[in-house]
Write a protein that holds these residues in place. Sequence first.
Motif, PDB file in Angstrom:
ATOM      1  N   THR A  28       0.841  -1.208   0.000  1.00 50.87           N
ATOM      2  CA  THR A  28       0.000   0.000   0.000  1.00 50.87           C
ATOM      3  C   THR A  28       0.869   1.248   0.000  1.00 50.87           C
ATOM      4  O   THR A  28       0.614   2.213  -0.732  1.00 50.87           O
ATOM      5  CB  THR A  28      -0.923  -0.005   1.242  1.00 50.87           C
ATOM      6  N   LEU A  29       1.942   1.209   0.793  1.00 53.07           N
ATOM      7  CA  LEU A  29       2.815   2.386   0.890  1.00 53.07           C
ATOM      8  C   LEU A  29       3.475   2.701  -0.457  1.00 53.07           C
ATOM      9  O   LEU A  29       3.528   3.854  -0.884  1.00 53.07           O
ATOM     10  CB  LEU A  29       3.881   2.152   1.960  1.00 53.07           C
ATOM     11  N   ILE A  30       3.961   1.668  -1.130  1.00 54.57           N
ATOM     12  CA  ILE A  30       4.618   1.880  -2.429  1.00 54.57           C
ATOM     13  C   ILE A  30       3.593   2.347  -3.471  1.00 54.57           C
ATOM     14  O   ILE A  30       3.871   3.237  -4.273  1.00 54.57           O
ATOM     15  CB  ILE A  30       5.377   0.617  -2.876  1.00 54.57           C
ATOM     16  N   ASN A  31       2.382   1.766  -3.434  1.00 57.43           N
ATOM     17  CA  ASN A  31       1.330   2.223  -4.347  1.00 57.43           C
ATOM     18  C   ASN A  31       1.047   3.715  -4.158  1.00 57.43           C
ATOM     19  O   ASN A  31       0.906   4.462  -5.129  1.00 57.43           O
ATOM     20  CB  ASN A  31       0.037   1.425  -4.122  1.00 57.43           C
ATOM     21  N   GLU A  32       0.969   4.136  -2.889  1.00 56.56           N
ATOM     22  CA  GLU A  32       0.709   5.556  -2.590  1.00 56.56           C
ATOM     23  C   GLU A  32       1.875   6.427  -3.036  1.00 56.56           C
ATOM     24  O   GLU A  32       1.687   7.521  -3.578  1.00 56.56           O
ATOM     25  CB  GLU A  32       0.438   5.735  -1.096  1.00 56.56           C
ATOM     26  N   LEU A  33       3.070   5.935  -2.806  1.00 51.80           N
ATOM     27  CA  LEU A  33       4.286   6.677  -3.175  1.00 51.80           C
ATOM     28  C   LEU A  33       4.338   6.946  -4.681  1.00 51.80           C
ATOM     29  O   LEU A  33       4.670   8.043  -5.131  1.00 51.80           O
ATOM     30  CB  LEU A  33       5.513   5.855  -2.753  1.00 51.80           C
ATOM     31  N   ILE A  34       3.969   5.938  -5.475  1.00 47.85           N
ATOM     32  CA  ILE A  34       4.084   6.048  -6.933  1.00 47.85           C
ATOM     33  C   ILE A  34       2.784   6.546  -7.570  1.00 47.85           C
ATOM     34  O   ILE A  34       2.794   7.119  -8.657  1.00 47.85           O
ATOM     35  CB  ILE A  34       4.513   4.682  -7.524  1.00 47.85           C
ATOM     36  N   GLY A  35       1.652   6.326  -6.876  1.00 47.53           N
ATOM     37  CA  GLY A  35       0.366   6.718  -7.453  1.00 47.53           C
ATOM     38  C   GLY A  35      -0.095   5.726  -8.497  1.00 47.53           C
ATOM     39  O   GLY A  35      -0.786   6.064  -9.456  1.00 47.53           O
ATOM     40  N   ALA A  36       0.317   4.454  -8.324  1.00 52.73           N
ATOM     41  CA  ALA A  36      -0.061   3.391  -9.255  1.00 52.73           C
ATOM     42  C   ALA A  36      -0.255   2.114  -8.447  1.00 52.73           C
ATOM     43  O   ALA A  36       0.149   2.039  -7.287  1.00 52.73           O
ATOM     44  CB  ALA A  36       1.035   3.185 -10.299  1.00 52.73           C
ATOM     45  N   GLU A  37      -0.912   1.121  -9.065  1.00 48.25           N
ATOM     46  CA  GLU A  37      -1.015  -0.204  -8.440  1.00 48.25           C
ATOM     47  C   GLU A  37       0.157  -1.037  -8.937  1.00 48.25           C
ATOM     48  O   GLU A  37       0.264  -1.303 -10.135  1.00 48.25           O
ATOM     49  CB  GLU A  37      -2.314  -0.882  -8.872  1.00 48.25           C
ATOM     50  N   VAL A  38       1.029  -1.432  -8.011  1.00 49.57           N
ATOM     51  CA  VAL A  38       2.252  -2.139  -8.406  1.00 49.57           C
ATOM     52  C   VAL A  38       2.221  -3.578  -7.887  1.00 49.57           C
ATOM     53  O   VAL A  38       1.934  -3.815  -6.715  1.00 49.57           O
ATOM     54  CB  VAL A  38       3.509  -1.408  -7.881  1.00 49.57           C
ATOM     55  N   PHE A  39       2.521  -4.511  -8.800  1.00 53.09           N
ATOM     56  CA  PHE A  39       2.520  -5.939  -8.465  1.00 53.09           C
ATOM     57  C   PHE A  39       3.924  -6.493  -8.701  1.00 53.09           C
ATOM     58  O   PHE A  39       4.416  -6.480  -9.829  1.00 53.09           O
ATOM     59  CB  PHE A  39       1.489  -6.677  -9.325  1.00 53.09           C
ATOM     60  N   PHE A  40       4.560  -6.944  -7.621  1.00 49.76           N
ATOM     61  CA  PHE A  40       5.940  -7.419  -7.691  1.00 49.76           C
ATOM     62  C   PHE A  40       5.970  -8.943  -7.846  1.00 49.76           C
ATOM     63  O   PHE A  40       5.501  -9.671  -6.966  1.00 49.76           O
ATOM     64  CB  PHE A  40       6.705  -7.030  -6.426  1.00 49.76           C
ATOM     65  N   LYS A  41       6.503  -9.413  -8.962  1.00 52.60           N
ATOM     66  CA  LYS A  41       6.650 -10.864  -9.195  1.00 52.60           C
ATOM     67  C   LYS A  41       8.004 -11.278  -8.635  1.00 52.60           C
ATOM     68  O   LYS A  41       9.055 -10.883  -9.146  1.00 52.60           O
ATOM     69  CB  LYS A  41       6.555 -11.144 -10.701  1.00 52.60           C
ATOM     70  N   CYS A  42       7.971 -12.078  -7.578  1.00 54.04           N
ATOM     71  CA  CYS A  42       9.157 -12.269  -6.732  1.00 54.04           C
ATOM     72  C   CYS A  42       9.964 -13.513  -7.091  1.00 54.04           C
ATOM     73  O   CYS A  42       9.862 -14.563  -6.435  1.00 54.04           O
ATOM     74  CB  CYS A  42       8.740 -12.295  -5.274  1.00 54.04           C
TER      75      CYS A  42
END
Length: 313
Positions: A28-42
């Motif tokens: 949630t924090l990274i999404n807010e930081l960038i202003g996008a929905e980010v999905f990390f494939k690990c």
Amino acid sequence: MIPSKEALLKAQKTVQPYTHKTPVLTSTLINELIGAEVFFKCENFQKMGAFKMRGAVNKILSLSPEERAKGVVTHSSGNFGQAVALSAKLLGVSAYIVMPENAPQVKKNAVRAYGGIVTECESTIAAREQETHRIQKETGATFMHPSNDMEVILGNSTSASELLEKHSDLDVIFAPVGGGGLVAGTALAAHYFGTNCQTVGGEPLAVDDAYRSLLSGKIETNETTNTIADGLRTYLGDQNFPIIQQLVSKIIRVEEQEIVQAMQLIWERLKIIIEPSSAVAFAALLKSEEEFKGKKVGVIFSGGNIDVKNLPF
């Protein structure tokens, strides 16, 4: 001529029994930081700690029984060497790994632990290739290129294919660019399984050969290998470059400090270990966040094999 959708589906079926379906994380924090929905494939949670397991397994399983009996040989700064060693071990095949002497010790140790037969050489591409040819000649082993081999590229594509199975509506997927095998595989998966899904590469400014190759229309090389992203110190090949030219939207270059900051942010916020090469794709997103505001973004974390005694922060 790019491979068919059927070739990607076949690779998925081939690698599945030997690889992990790695998790997709969000913050949630990274999404807010960038202003996008980010999905990390690990892929740092992949067997041997990197996506390269996928390409290595797919390549070895494409060989004839006669070829497998003579073993396989590759040159690698670490991750592909580990992938080949472990894949070969699982499939009962001998693996000869040529490694530059300045490769991280943790990666050399891991290759040996997986049963790989290690030969060290000077840290130049020429020295790597010379040793590899010698071993090929002496043993009859099949050469496995870490990134410029269609079976390896197809194996690599399975990471983004899995990501798009979970999130079919991604607007863009970011992948790091070194030898080009991962970004080419990612671009193929986005092309066949995404809906208007772009592929964007992240590349260290210090070794920006892929960025320059797209501009010049021919494969460029680097004068230096001076980047913290040790997995990205190599350059494109004739198998992956045409795919990249056709299907990768752009390559974003990042400074060394930007790589370190991206890596630190992931360690602190996602509480997972990624290596500098992995952080390059995320650093590229951070650098271009304005362009991707409001979008659904995938980021491939390529691996997590790091020498914890030698952290950049």
